[in-house]
Design a protein around this motif. Structure first.
Motif, PDB file in Angstrom:
ATOM      1  N   GLY A 114      21.065  24.399  34.009  1.00  0.00           N
ATOM      2  CA  GLY A 114      21.476  22.999  34.139  1.00  0.00           C
ATOM      3  C   GLY A 114      20.443  21.963  33.751  1.00  0.00           C
ATOM      4  N   THR A 115      19.446  22.349  32.952  1.00  0.00           N
ATOM      5  CA  THR A 115      18.411  21.388  32.535  1.00  0.00           C
ATOM      6  C   THR A 115      19.015  20.321  31.614  1.00  0.00           C
ATOM      7  OG1 THR A 115      16.841  23.200  32.620  1.00  0.00           O
ATOM      8  CG2 THR A 115      16.125  21.199  31.462  1.00  0.00           C
ATOM      9  N   PRO A 116      18.950  19.047  31.989  1.00  0.00           N
ATOM     10  CA  PRO A 116      19.656  18.037  31.186  1.00  0.00           C
ATOM     11  C   PRO A 116      19.002  17.750  29.828  1.00  0.00           C
ATOM     12  CG  PRO A 116      18.715  17.045  33.187  1.00  0.00           C
ATOM     13  CD  PRO A 116      18.438  18.503  33.266  1.00  0.00           C
ATOM     14  N   PHE A 117      17.671  17.987  29.694  1.00  0.00           N
ATOM     15  CA  PHE A 117      17.009  17.663  28.415  1.00  0.00           C
ATOM     16  C   PHE A 117      16.118  18.800  27.934  1.00  0.00           C
ATOM     17  CE2 PHE A 117      17.364  13.871  31.045  1.00  0.00           C
ATOM     18  CZ  PHE A 117      18.178  13.086  30.237  1.00  0.00           C
ATOM     19  N   CYS A 118      16.182  19.059  26.638  1.00  0.00           N
ATOM     20  CA  CYS A 118      15.210  19.951  26.008  1.00  0.00           C
ATOM     21  C   CYS A 118      14.470  19.141  24.954  1.00  0.00           C
ATOM     22  CB  CYS A 118      15.904  21.129  25.336  1.00  0.00           C
ATOM     23  SG  CYS A 118      16.596  22.292  26.515  1.00  0.00           S
TER      24      CYS A 118
END
Ligand code: ATP
Length: 503
Positions: free
Chosen positions: A458-462
């Motif tokens: 669920g990491t919103p940004f890469c």
């Protein structure tokens, strides 16, 4: 739906959210551990609640009371005498069940039968189908419904009267069978107290039986005067607490929905007698707004107002959330009257009153309680966030669409290749972000695989660092939900991420 739920449970384990407790010893029923991702999500949920109570309200303060309390507290609160589940054993399978749950399952099956009739008819009649008319006039539906309502009325009455014989009689009359043995060979119904107890002090010099608290609320009530006096609190005001609670649940099922050790976030709001229903309505509305602000979908919530009230309450409602196994309670809002403070005054012999300077009189305050389970909240968020997607080109991904503010990891920073100074540059970016956001560094496997791993937690940004980064200090930022990628300057990252992860 059942299938999705199973997948969710294994996803929770595979990605370090929730593990069965004592797993290498084959587990301990209805007890779970939170892993490296789970603990971050859980802490973020608690912070979201705590801030909304204690930061945003000048008249709400927090405490952290002990789990062990004087045993008389549980006498005064009614838990020693009335915190019971009605249990019944099947003589063939030797399995123990909650009598009320067996009957509720039977009612649910009857409801299902009705829905099946409606579905069948809808298919048969197509566009011309008038569902309302069908429900009101179809003889088979009416027959099922009459039977169902009769059972429901008998059951509600028996629970209200705590009539154990009648509960057993209902199980016999409706021929409810044991899910394991399939037989109707039942014992009597007995009451079973849900509190865990243990001994405090060594038995040689006489020990005291103490309980593990089944709710955090009593720690607030017994500290009412301490907080009111030392904090110079004026009514109306609230006391909030987050902490562990323990219940020896018999029907322990549905993963972290019903656990034996769990965590509660409770707030007791003290008001003038006579004003409690106004405050009850206010907190009902405030709490629903808080849930909806997470953006999981407004249609997933509903109120369930209680018709039958506990002996101490004069109004009660649940906020229910649509779990993969139906609408279920995540939070209770109760108007507890002056029952708890009044009883603690009686049992302790200490005066627990508030002098109201505006009215010029003393009284026992009335209480509105909001009580939510951290673990149920966790489950509702995971259930709403879990998503299997088919992508263009036939590829697929599992993505947790967690609200950015709650995501365990906010940003993953990845060097495109493991050389040419890219890892060092990526580390430098993390060093600048780590004081504000939980970051993760990842350099292993292809960039596509790394994106999938972040989607799954669920990491919103890469953020990807490539050779161009070394020349112009720009990076690619990729958004979890849309998978869209943008080229941005490194010094913009703080703002872009910060904007999304605050609530
Ligand atoms: P239920 O009817 O589901 O047993 P309850 O009405 O007994 O719940 P309360 O005593 O009102 O629950 O507790 C307040 C909140 O604490 C519930 O809304 C729920 O979120 C949480 N909670 C209660 N029991 C458990 C449990 N065994 N496991 C996890 N959370 C729980």
């Amino acid at each position: 739906q059942e299938d999705v739920f199973k997948k969710l449970v294994s996803h929770c384990k595979e990605y370090g959210f929730v593990f069965p407790s004592s797993e290498i010893y084959d587990g301990l029923a209805a007890v779970y551990d939170y892993g490296q991702m789970g603990v971050e999500l859980k802490n973020n949920i608690k912070k979201y609640w705590w801030d909304s109570m204690v930061l945003l309200h000048e008249n709400i303060v927090g405490i952290d009371s002990a789990i062990f309390m004087h045993p008389t507290i549980w006498k005064a609160s009614g838990h020693v005498d009335a915190f019971n589940d009605p249990l019944i054993d099947n003589k063939d399978s030797k399995k123990r069940y909650r009598a009320d749950v067996l009957i509720e399952d039977c009612i649910a099956k009857m409801d299902e039968k009705i829905e099946k009739e409606v579905e069948k008819a809808a298919k048969r009649f197509g566009d011309s189908f008038d569902e309302k008319l069908f429900r009101e006039t179809n003889p088979r539906v009416l027959e099922h419904k009459a039977k169902r309502d009769e059972l429901h009325a008998r059951y509600a009455q028996a629970m209200n009267d705590v009539d154990l014989n009648e509960l057993r009689q209902i199980i016999l009359d409706y021929e409810i069978v044991c899910p394991i043995s399939g037989t109707k060979n039942w014992t009597d119904v007995r009451q079973f107290n849900l509190m865990f107890s243990t001994e405090m002090g060594s038995t040689a010099d006489g020990s005291m039986k103490v309980y593990l608290r089944p709710e955090t609320a009593q720690g607030i009530f017994v500290n009412f005067l301490n907080v009111q006096k030392t904090g110079r609190m004026r009514i109306p005001f609230g006391i909030a607490q987050i902490g562990k609670a323990f219940r020896n649940e018999i029907v322990a099922r549905q993963f972290i929905f019903r656990m034996r050790e769990f965590e509660q976030m409770e707030m007791q709001f003290f008001v003038r007698p006579g004003e409690e229903l106004k405050w009850f309505a206010k907190w009902k509305e405030t709490r629903l707004k808080w849930h909806k602000a997470l953006g999981l979908g407004d249609q997933k919530y509903r109120f369930h107002d209680h018709e039958k009230l506990a002996h101490y309450a004069n109004a009660a409602t649940d906020i229910e959330f649509e779990m993969p196994f139906g609408f279920k309670e995540v939070e209770g809002i109760h108007s507890r009257t002056n029952f708890d403070l009044g009883n603690h005054e009686k049992f302790s012999g200490k005066k627990i009153q508030y002098f109201d300077p505006e009215l010029g009189e003393s009284y026992t305050p009335y209480v509105i309680e909001t009580s939510i389970g951290v673990d149920r909240m966790f489950l509702s968020i995971m259930a709403a966030a879990y998503c299997e997607e088919t992508l263009e080109g036939g590829d697929s991904r599992v993505v947790l669409r967690l609200p950015a503010a709650l995501a365990p990891v906010k940003v993953a920073v990845m060097p495109l290749v493991r050389k040419d100074g890219l890892p060092e540059k990526a580390r430098e970016i993390i060093d600048n972000l780590r004081f504000d956001f939980k970051c993760q560094y990842d350099e292993k496997d292809s960039i596509g695989k790394r994106y999938r791993r972040q989607d799954a937690i669920g990491t919103p940004f890469c953020v990807t660092v490539d050779h161009q980064t070394l020349e112009d200090n720009t990076v690619t930022i990729r958004f979890r939900d849309s998978m869209e990628q943008q080229r941005v300057a490194i010094d913009q990252l703080q703002n872009i991420i910060g904007e999304q992860v605050s609530l």
